[in-house]
Design an enzyme around this catalytic site. Sequence first.
Site, mmCIF file in Angstrom:
data_model
loop_
_atom_site.group_PDB
_atom_site.id
_atom_site.type_symbol
_atom_site.label_atom_id
_atom_site.label_comp_id
_atom_site.label_asym_id
_atom_site.label_seq_id
_atom_site.Cartn_x
_atom_site.Cartn_y
_atom_site.Cartn_z
ATOM 1 N N HIS A 95 101.996 2.433 44.051
ATOM 2 C CA HIS A 95 101.177 2.241 42.847
ATOM 3 C C HIS A 95 101.003 0.765 42.571
ATOM 4 C CE1 HIS A 95 105.400 2.755 41.619
ATOM 5 N NE2 HIS A 95 105.162 1.880 40.646
ATOM 6 N N HIS B 215 100.250 -1.840 39.469
ATOM 7 C CA HIS B 215 100.161 -2.083 38.031
ATOM 8 C C HIS B 215 99.004 -3.049 37.797
ATOM 9 C CE1 HIS B 215 104.373 -0.616 37.106
ATOM 10 N NE2 HIS B 215 104.529 -0.920 38.383
#
Length: 114
Positions: free
Chosen positions: A100, A102
């Site tokens: 992932h 951010h």
Amino acid sequence: MENCLFCSIINGSIPSAKVYEDEKTFAFRDIHPMAKTHVLVVPKTHVSSAADAADVPDDVLAACLRTCAKVAETEGISSSGFRIVSNSGPDACQSVPHLHFHVLGGQKLTESMA
Ligand code: DGP
């Protein structure tokens, strides 16, 4: 992947505040925001972390970066500036083992990256 939090968010079995979705990526608001704008961008296919990037098709990796840029644009932080962070492994305090990114912004961020 079974028992993966972000796979469950992508397939909708765990609710999230979705910001954007396309064929290859999904973006949603971080549950513990660390900046005024804090969105997570993930590939829909399960990858544990950036350490496994060699196993990820180029088009998926490119789609993640494009989605980060698209999110920054739609969140209105593209020209003021934003930061993209991907924690990988224990020293980086990765807490969810699904790759992932951010996307952080909406305020002046600190110079410190460590
Ligand atoms: P990292 O520490 O880099 O692995 O980041 C994982 C992020 O995931 C962390 O900032 C908090 C966020 N997070 C954890 N659980 C949930 C959840 O159930 N929903 C949402 N939206 N975010 C979550």
